[in-house]
Design a protein around this motif. Structure first.
Motif, mmCIF file in Angstrom:
data_model
loop_
_atom_site.group_PDB
_atom_site.id
_atom_site.type_symbol
_atom_site.label_atom_id
_atom_site.label_comp_id
_atom_site.label_asym_id
_atom_site.label_seq_id
_atom_site.Cartn_x
_atom_site.Cartn_y
_atom_site.Cartn_z
ATOM 1 N N ASP A 62 0.805 14.453 -0.217
ATOM 2 C CA ASP A 62 -0.487 15.168 -0.186
ATOM 3 C C ASP A 62 -1.281 14.838 1.081
ATOM 4 O O ASP A 62 -2.132 15.603 1.511
ATOM 5 C CB ASP A 62 -1.325 14.810 -1.429
ATOM 6 N N GLY A 117 2.313 2.603 -2.434
ATOM 7 C CA GLY A 117 2.071 3.337 -3.676
ATOM 8 C C GLY A 117 3.068 2.991 -4.776
ATOM 9 O O GLY A 117 3.232 3.756 -5.719
ATOM 10 N N LYS A 118 3.709 1.817 -4.675
ATOM 11 C CA LYS A 118 4.686 1.399 -5.696
ATOM 12 C C LYS A 118 4.052 1.372 -7.087
ATOM 13 O O LYS A 118 4.570 1.970 -8.022
ATOM 14 C CB LYS A 118 5.222 -0.021 -5.384
ATOM 15 N N SER A 119 2.917 0.664 -7.182
ATOM 16 C CA SER A 119 2.285 0.507 -8.497
ATOM 17 C C SER A 119 1.766 1.855 -9.014
ATOM 18 O O SER A 119 1.841 2.126 -10.217
ATOM 19 C CB SER A 119 1.152 -0.522 -8.426
ATOM 20 N N SER A 120 1.278 2.696 -8.101
ATOM 21 C CA SER A 120 0.789 4.025 -8.520
ATOM 22 C C SER A 120 1.927 4.880 -9.069
ATOM 23 O O SER A 120 1.763 5.593 -10.057
ATOM 24 C CB SER A 120 0.156 4.765 -7.334
ATOM 25 N N ALA A 161 1.900 10.499 -5.866
ATOM 26 C CA ALA A 161 1.424 9.852 -7.100
ATOM 27 C C ALA A 161 0.021 10.353 -7.406
ATOM 28 O O ALA A 161 -0.420 10.334 -8.550
ATOM 29 C CB ALA A 161 1.423 8.335 -6.930
ATOM 30 N N ASN A 214 6.421 8.889 -0.658
ATOM 31 C CA ASN A 214 5.161 9.097 -1.385
ATOM 32 C C ASN A 214 4.053 9.579 -0.437
ATOM 33 O O ASN A 214 4.200 9.527 0.774
ATOM 34 C CB ASN A 214 4.777 7.773 -2.056
ATOM 35 N N LYS A 215 2.955 10.006 -1.031
ATOM 36 C CA LYS A 215 1.742 10.447 -0.320
ATOM 37 C C LYS A 215 1.986 11.733 0.461
ATOM 38 O O LYS A 215 1.445 11.918 1.553
ATOM 39 C CB LYS A 215 1.175 9.338 0.586
ATOM 40 N N GLY A 237 -4.484 -0.558 -6.041
ATOM 41 C CA GLY A 237 -5.697 -0.837 -5.271
ATOM 42 C C GLY A 237 -5.652 -0.238 -3.891
ATOM 43 O O GLY A 237 -4.580 0.084 -3.376
ATOM 44 N N GLY A 292 -1.824 -5.353 -0.574
ATOM 45 C CA GLY A 292 -1.797 -6.707 -1.143
ATOM 46 C C GLY A 292 -2.374 -6.774 -2.541
ATOM 47 O O GLY A 292 -2.814 -7.825 -2.981
ATOM 48 N N THR A 293 -2.367 -5.657 -3.253
ATOM 49 C CA THR A 293 -2.885 -5.663 -4.631
ATOM 50 C C THR A 293 -1.929 -6.414 -5.543
ATOM 51 O O THR A 293 -2.346 -7.294 -6.302
ATOM 52 C CB THR A 293 -3.070 -4.212 -5.140
ATOM 53 N N THR A 294 -0.656 -6.075 -5.464
ATOM 54 C CA THR A 294 0.353 -6.777 -6.270
ATOM 55 C C THR A 294 0.835 -7.966 -5.446
ATOM 56 O O THR A 294 1.447 -7.790 -4.397
ATOM 57 C CB THR A 294 1.538 -5.832 -6.594
ATOM 58 N N ASN A 312 0.791 -1.239 0.000
ATOM 59 C CA ASN A 312 0.000 0.000 0.000
ATOM 60 C C ASN A 312 0.826 1.294 0.000
ATOM 61 O O ASN A 312 0.262 2.389 0.111
ATOM 62 C CB ASN A 312 -0.972 0.014 1.204
#
Ligand SMILES: Nc1nc2c(ncn2[C@@H]2O[C@H](COP(=O)(O)OP(=O)(O)OP(=O)(O)O)[C@@H](O)[C@H]2O)c(=O)[nH]1
Ligand SMILES: [Mg+2]
Length: 200
Positions: free
Chosen positions: A136, A14-17, A170, A133-134, A30, A34-36, A12
């Motif tokens: 914001d 934000g790697k994929s983002s 991201a 990341n994040k 996601g 645990g999305t990837t 979570n």
């Protein structure tokens, strides 16, 4: 043989983002950790393959055994492909860094981000680029969380990470330009084609 551009981080973070926004790849993202779930490879050019890692740590709806299997798989991949890794990028959620780190410390566990950054530096003989990341979401916690991160990394590796850390969102796109330039410069210096077409 292909070389790898590897993205690591906790679930979570934000790697994929980041991969989606910075490189324009259609990778699944996601809301839940645990999305990837698999080590996912995406060719960037003839000689370079991007690797989106599963999260290193607690994963929603996964047993401890499953989490351990994923962790071992990540470590095995990094160790056995060390000579093929052109660049590693570690993504962390800076908005919750202190909160998460202190929670783990209470249980006697060291920050997984700091552990992973140290492991990458030792295994690859080069410090990873670190994406905070994040930003914001961090609000007025940003400064404290960043200095805590700096403090932990200095304590573990004696490394001043100022040249290695990129403050990014991201979500809003803030800071992505500087991160892209750094990835571009590192890869071009190592004689790879840039993955960013407009920078070629
Ligand atoms: N507010 C905010 N949310 C973000 C940012 N980057 C990612 N997210 C959100 O964080 C969640 C996780 O993002 P992913 O990119 O799937 O994270 P991941 O590190 O690939 O996660 P795993 O595949 O589960 O290891 C998603 O809901 C994203 O929309 C950001 O900069 N700011
Ligand atoms: Mg992912």
């Amino acid at each position: 043989m292909n070389q790898y551009l590897v993205f690591t981080g906790r679930p979570n973070a934000g790697k994929s983002s980041i991969i989606k926004e910075a490189l324009g790849l259609r990778v699944p993202t996601g809301k839940r950790p645990g999305t990837t779930r698999r080590i996912s490879k995406y060719p960037l050019s003839q000689d370079l393959v991007l690797v989106d890692m599963p999260g290193f740590g607690r994963i929603l709806k996964a047993s401890r055994e499953e989490e351990k299997k994923i962790k071992n798989h990540i470590i095995d991949f990094l160790e056995s492909n060390a000579s093929r890794i052109a660049l590693s990028v570690h993504v962390l959620d800076i908005s919750s860094f202190c909160e998460v780190t202190w929670r783990l410390e209470k249980k006697g566990i060291r920050s997984l981000d700091v552990e992973m950054i140290q492991f990458l530096a030792d295994t690859l003989n080069e410090f990873p680029l670190i994406v905070a990341n994040k930003i914001d979401k961090a609000g007025n916690k940003l400064e404290d969380n960043l200095s805590e991160l700096n403090h932990h990394i200095r304590a573990s590796s004696n490394q001043n990470i100022e040249d290695h850390i990129f403050l990014v969102s991201a979500k809003t796109g803030e800071g992505l330009g500087a991160l892209k330039s750094a990835i571009h410069n590192k890869l071009v210096n190592k004689e790879f084609n840039t993955p960013f077409r407009f920078l070629r």
